[in-house]
Every structure is written in structure tokens, then in C-alpha cells.
Design an enzyme around this catalytic site. Sequence first.
Site, PDB file in Angstrom:
ATOM      1  N   TYR A   1      -6.730 -28.629   8.792  1.00  0.00           N
ATOM      2  CA  TYR A   1      -6.764 -28.140  10.416  1.00  0.00           C
ATOM      3  C   TYR A   1      -5.943 -27.247  10.701  1.00  0.00           C
ATOM      4  O   TYR A   1      -6.091 -26.318  11.658  1.00  0.00           O
ATOM      5  CB  TYR A   1      -6.428 -29.665  11.146  1.00  0.00           C
ATOM      6  CG  TYR A   1      -6.032 -29.654  12.309  1.00  0.00           C
ATOM      7  CD1 TYR A   1      -6.927 -29.318  13.533  1.00  0.00           C
ATOM      8  CD2 TYR A   1      -4.801 -29.601  12.932  1.00  0.00           C
ATOM      9  CE1 TYR A   1      -6.595 -28.958  14.736  1.00  0.00           C
ATOM     10  CE2 TYR A   1      -4.194 -29.600  14.080  1.00  0.00           C
ATOM     11  CZ  TYR A   1      -5.037 -29.406  15.245  1.00  0.00           C
ATOM     12  OH  TYR A   1      -4.728 -29.229  16.397  1.00  0.00           O
TER      13      TYR A   1
ATOM     14  N   HIS B   1      -6.893 -23.819   9.558  1.00  0.00           N
ATOM     15  CA  HIS B   1      -8.156 -23.373   9.820  1.00  0.00           C
ATOM     16  C   HIS B   1      -8.068 -22.536  10.624  1.00  0.00           C
ATOM     17  O   HIS B   1      -7.490 -22.244  11.680  1.00  0.00           O
ATOM     18  CB  HIS B   1      -9.021 -24.643  10.493  1.00  0.00           C
ATOM     19  CG  HIS B   1     -10.570 -24.351  10.251  1.00  0.00           C
ATOM     20  ND1 HIS B   1     -11.009 -23.593  11.186  1.00  0.00           N
ATOM     21  CD2 HIS B   1     -11.528 -24.738   9.488  1.00  0.00           C
ATOM     22  CE1 HIS B   1     -12.471 -23.515  10.989  1.00  0.00           C
ATOM     23  NE2 HIS B   1     -12.633 -24.090   9.966  1.00  0.00           N
TER      24      HIS B   1
END
Length: 101
Positions: free
Chosen positions: A72, A75
Site C-alpha cells: 500500500y 502503490h
Amino acid sequence: MAVKHLIVLKFKDEITEAQKEEFFKTYVNLVNIIPAMKDVYWGKDVTQKNKEEGYTHIVEVTFESVETIQDYIIHPAHVGFGDVYRSFWEKLLIFDYTPRK
């Protein structure tokens, strides 16, 4: 085991309620873009306790594991969100934990 990612925010004084709504709407939509994010909740503090630090909002994200938090963080959609909205907050706290009963 699931991991909770908490973000506690103090927005800058000049950020309007409409801008805060935009911020949260955009952030919550990341769950549709970033596979590592399993669930997202956010809210505004409903009590008057501990206001001296100025934190008013919280975000709670669920991840499958500590490792998926790293996915995450790097990303492109998360990085892009930060690039656009970083100027909205004065300060924030981040806390990652594994829930227990």
C-alpha cells in the site's frame, strides 16, 4: 492475521468542510484501486476530550498482513494521493496494530 492501520489527522485551519469531504471521498476510493486495502472507515471525533492537540478525524484501514501495508505504501495511487492532499493536514499520527480480544 489482519492488521489495522490508523491515521489520526489534524487538518490545517484553512481547509474547509467541503475539502475534507473531498479528501475522505478520494481516500476511501483507494480501496477500489489498491488490492492491499481490504476495508476503510473514517470519522470525526464526537467527544470534546483531548482536543488540545487539535486532532479531529480518524481513518481505519484493514490489511491482511504487515507485508501488505508495505504494498500500500509504495502503490502509485497512494503516493499520488499523498502528493495531492499532503498540504491539507497540519499533522497526523499513524499507528499499525494487530487487533486482539
